[in-house]
Motif scaffolding. Structure first.
Motif, PDB file in Angstrom:
ATOM      1  N   CYS A  79       0.844  -1.301   0.248  1.00 15.05           N
ATOM      2  CA  CYS A  79       0.048  -0.184  -0.041  1.00 15.05           C
ATOM      3  C   CYS A  79       1.009   1.557  -0.014  1.00 15.05           C
ATOM      4  O   CYS A  79       1.626   1.216   0.454  1.00 15.05           O
ATOM      5  CB  CYS A  79      -0.746   0.103   1.363  1.00 15.05           C
ATOM      6  SG  CYS A  79      -1.331   1.671   2.042  1.00 15.05           S
ATOM      7  N   HIS A  81       0.256   3.903   0.698  1.00 19.48           N
ATOM      8  CA  HIS A  81       0.151   5.308   1.338  1.00 19.48           C
ATOM      9  C   HIS A  81       0.721   5.059   3.083  1.00 19.48           C
ATOM     10  O   HIS A  81       0.858   5.815   3.706  1.00 19.48           O
ATOM     11  CB  HIS A  81      -1.637   5.570   2.038  1.00 19.48           C
ATOM     12  CG  HIS A  81      -2.093   6.263   0.902  1.00 19.48           C
ATOM     13  ND1 HIS A  81      -3.533   5.645   0.728  1.00 19.48           N
ATOM     14  CD2 HIS A  81      -2.010   6.722  -0.166  1.00 19.48           C
ATOM     15  CE1 HIS A  81      -3.680   5.380  -0.641  1.00 19.48           C
ATOM     16  NE2 HIS A  81      -3.292   7.074  -0.989  1.00 19.48           N
ATOM     17  N   HIS A  82       0.863   3.780   3.569  1.00 17.52           N
ATOM     18  CA  HIS A  82       1.457   3.708   4.468  1.00 17.52           C
ATOM     19  C   HIS A  82       2.814   2.340   4.261  1.00 17.52           C
ATOM     20  O   HIS A  82       3.621   2.055   5.529  1.00 17.52           O
ATOM     21  CB  HIS A  82       0.152   2.064   5.545  1.00 17.52           C
ATOM     22  CG  HIS A  82      -0.667   3.428   5.741  1.00 17.52           C
ATOM     23  ND1 HIS A  82      -2.061   3.202   4.994  1.00 17.52           N
ATOM     24  CD2 HIS A  82      -0.916   4.111   6.307  1.00 17.52           C
ATOM     25  CE1 HIS A  82      -2.634   3.973   5.234  1.00 17.52           C
ATOM     26  NE2 HIS A  82      -2.158   4.665   6.371  1.00 17.52           N
ATOM     27  N   CYS A 151      -2.435  -2.447   6.917  1.00 13.32           N
ATOM     28  CA  CYS A 151      -2.334  -1.026   7.524  1.00 13.32           C
ATOM     29  C   CYS A 151      -3.908  -0.675   7.877  1.00 13.32           C
ATOM     30  O   CYS A 151      -4.497   0.177   8.614  1.00 13.32           O
ATOM     31  CB  CYS A 151      -2.531   0.473   6.076  1.00 13.32           C
ATOM     32  SG  CYS A 151      -3.591  -0.056   4.732  1.00 13.32           S
TER      33      CYS A 151
HETATM   34 ZN    ZN Z   1      -2.763   1.616   3.233  1.00 12.71          ZN
END
Ligand code: ZN
Length: 193
Positions: A79, A81-82, A151
């Protein structure tokens, strides 16, 4: 042209993270961790290298113009974003054009390789569908991905059991009768849009 992956830089980054969380970089268990982690990150992101994407060969299977399904292709992605992994399964359905059938292992490899990058599941699903459409020259493609995101599972809301399902339909698979048949064959309700 893309610059090849810089393992030293990744290693430096891992060291900074360890320092940031106030770890002792010299303790025995961590001595090789930056190097080991850099290698594992490179492996998890092996799909970044455009050379890793091989083209999908097709062959003629006279008279086969019905749906072809490759179910439960396991994949792992990161991912964006994380920087945490998400893992799951992917179902691919396509409707051949002119009895042109794709090699099954090539489809599996395409999914696995395209997933091995920093992605969002939504975009990954779309990109796999577009790529398969282009490579197989099919009349239609459907890609359904279902995954557990670390996440979501181990941080933030800690939803251990929730799964994200995404889908992308192209060509004939956007049409209701074909889509309904495809969803039934992969064992999903027609509520997937
Ligand atoms: Zn994430």
């Amino acid at each position: 042209m893309r610059v090849p992956m810089d393992l030293n830089k990744i290693e430096q980054g891992v060291r900074l993270i360890l320092e940031g969380i106030d770890e002792d970089l010299d303790r025995e268990g961590l001595v090789d961790t930056p190097c080991r982690t850099a290698k594992s990150i490179a492996e998890l992101c092996r799909g970044m290298d455009p050379a890793s994407a091989r083209s999908i060969s097709t062959f003629h299977a006279e008279g086969h113009d019905d749906l072809v399904i490759v179910k439960d292709i396991s994949f792992a992605s990161i991912c964006e974003h994380h920087l945490l992994p998400y893992v799951g399964r992917c179902d691919v359905v396509y409707l051949p054009a002119d009895s042109r059938i794709a090699g099954l292992s090539a489809i599996v490899e395409t999914v696995e390789t395209m997933a091995a990058r920093l992605t969002t599941q939504e975009r990954l699903t779309t990109e796999i569908a577009d790529r398969l459409m282009q490579e197989i020259q099919a009349k239609g493609v459907m890609v359904v991905m279902e995954a557990e995101h670390m996440c979501l599972a181990i941080r933030g809301v800690r939803k251990r059991d929730s799964r994200i399902v995404t889908s992308a339909m192209r060509g004939y698979l956007r049409r209701l009768p074909t889509r309904t048949e495809a969803l039934a064959l992969i064992g999903r309700s027609t509520s997937v849009r």
